[in-house]
Design an enzyme around this catalytic site. Structure first.
Site, PDB file in Angstrom:
ATOM      1  CB  SER A   1      -0.898   0.017   1.238  1.00  0.00           C
ATOM      2  OG  SER A   1      -1.678  -1.143   1.306  1.00  0.00           O
TER       3      SER A   1
HETATM    4  N1  SAH Z   1       0.271  -5.638   4.111  1.00  0.00           N
HETATM    5  C1  SAH Z   1       1.081  -5.869   2.931  1.00  0.00           C
HETATM    6  C2  SAH Z   1       0.394  -5.585   1.631  1.00  0.00           C
HETATM    7  C3  SAH Z   1      -0.762  -6.398   1.448  1.00  0.00           C
HETATM    8  S1  SAH Z   1      -1.338  -6.712  -0.192  1.00  0.00           S
HETATM    9  C4  SAH Z   1       2.390  -5.105   2.995  1.00  0.00           C
HETATM   10  O1  SAH Z   1       2.632  -4.386   3.958  1.00  0.00           O
HETATM   11  O2  SAH Z   1       3.198  -5.263   2.063  1.00  0.00           O
HETATM   12  C5  SAH Z   1      -2.518  -7.916   0.311  1.00  0.00           C
HETATM   13  C6  SAH Z   1      -1.940  -9.247   0.652  1.00  0.00           C
HETATM   14  O3  SAH Z   1      -2.979 -10.073   1.134  1.00  0.00           O
HETATM   15  C7  SAH Z   1      -1.341  -9.978  -0.549  1.00  0.00           C
HETATM   16  O4  SAH Z   1      -0.021 -10.328  -0.266  1.00  0.00           O
HETATM   17  C8  SAH Z   1      -2.230 -11.197  -0.692  1.00  0.00           C
HETATM   18  O5  SAH Z   1      -1.549 -12.326  -1.173  1.00  0.00           O
HETATM   19  C9  SAH Z   1      -2.727 -11.397   0.724  1.00  0.00           C
HETATM   20  N2  SAH Z   1      -3.967 -12.165   0.901  1.00  0.00           N
HETATM   21  C10 SAH Z   1      -5.100 -12.108   0.187  1.00  0.00           C
HETATM   22  N3  SAH Z   1      -6.012 -12.953   0.690  1.00  0.00           N
HETATM   23  C11 SAH Z   1      -5.431 -13.577   1.748  1.00  0.00           C
HETATM   24  C12 SAH Z   1      -5.872 -14.563   2.689  1.00  0.00           C
HETATM   25  N4  SAH Z   1      -7.089 -15.110   2.651  1.00  0.00           N
HETATM   26  N5  SAH Z   1      -4.993 -14.955   3.644  1.00  0.00           N
HETATM   27  C13 SAH Z   1      -3.754 -14.428   3.735  1.00  0.00           C
HETATM   28  N6  SAH Z   1      -3.281 -13.500   2.865  1.00  0.00           N
HETATM   29  C14 SAH Z   1      -4.116 -13.070   1.897  1.00  0.00           C
END
Ligand code: SAH
Length: 222
Positions: A63
């Site tokens: 983000s």
């Molecule tokens: N917080 C992260 C960015 C998140 S992007 C940072 O600081 O870089 C959103 C993330 O959620 C992605 O990596 C995606 O793979 C993960 N995601 C999506 N659905 C998910 C689920 N059900 N369980 C765990 N991770 C998930």
């Protein structure tokens, strides 16, 4: 002073002037954690441009800086809390939260779940290299099911957008705890929503802002 440090200082100044962020704990954490160390090499020089950046070829993004700091404020973090994150991605948000829940006297802990295997390894490497691995545990799996072993949590954050609050996460939230998630349809704007757990079965709900996150996958995802 390095140009990255200058970019970071400018960004902080800009947030202060605009009054976008007020929480000093959030500013302190942002100053402390090197965002560049959580980015793929080719994007490190853009670490303090205020926009999201891609995480390799996974289709996932880290983000924008202002959003990661606002999340700290939305969660009302304070030292000593136990936090669960769904969506570790790069591990940056987890490290920011770890910085925010640590003071001289108190240390909290962040458990961060990731569903994409490549990113589990990436996040793990990043928190180790920056020295946050003593306060951040990266776990491979579907975050919509939570992580029962370390529950209940004082705070839960979802960094991917889902249709509704996943029931296992509500269950694993402490009474009096806060859960923040983007609620809505993926690839459109969603509503960042804060839930407060009032009792075993009841919560109150507040709308915080309009956001755009990647889709939440897994059993209670989209
Ligand atoms: N917080 C992260 C960015 C998140 S992007 C940072 O600081 O870089 C959103 C993330 O959620 C992605 O990596 C995606 O793979 C993960 N995601 C999506 N659905 C998910 C689920 N059900 N369980 C765990 N991770 C998930």
């Amino acid at each position: 002073m390095s140009s990255l440090q200058q970019d970071k200082d400018l960004l902080i100044q800009n947030y202060r002037v605009r009054g976008l962020i007020k929480d000093e704990i959030a500013f302190k954490a942002f100053k402390e954690v090197p965002r560049e160390k959580f980015l793929p090499k080719n994007f490190q020089s853009s670490a303090y441009s205020d926009h999201p950046l891609p995480l390799m070829n996974t289709g996932q993004t880290i983000s924008a800086p202002h959003m990661t700091i606002m999340i700290l404020e939305y969660l009302e973090l304070s030292p000593g809390l136990k936090v669960l994150e769904v969506g570790a991605g790069s591990g940056y948000q987890a490290a920011l939260m770890a910085a925010a829940i640590t003071s001289d006297k108190k240390t909290g802990h962040v458990y961060s779940l990731e569903i994409v295997p490549e990113l589990v390894g990436f996040a793990q490497k990043n928190v180790e290299e920056t020295g946050y691995d003593d306060r951040v545990t990266i776990i491979s799996g579907d975050g919509t099911l939570g992580y029962e072993a370390a529950s209940p949590y004082d705070r839960i954050i979802l960094t991917a957008a889902g249709p509704e609050l996943p029931p296992p996460l509500f269950k694993q939230l402490e009474i009096g705890g806060i859960l923040v998630m983007p609620v809505g349809t993926p690839r459109m704007w969603q509503v960042m929503t804060r839930f407060r757990k009032n009792s075993k079965t009841e919560f109150s709900k507040e709308v915080l802002s309009s956001v755009a996150f990647v889709p939440l996958r897994g059993q209670y995802g989209i």
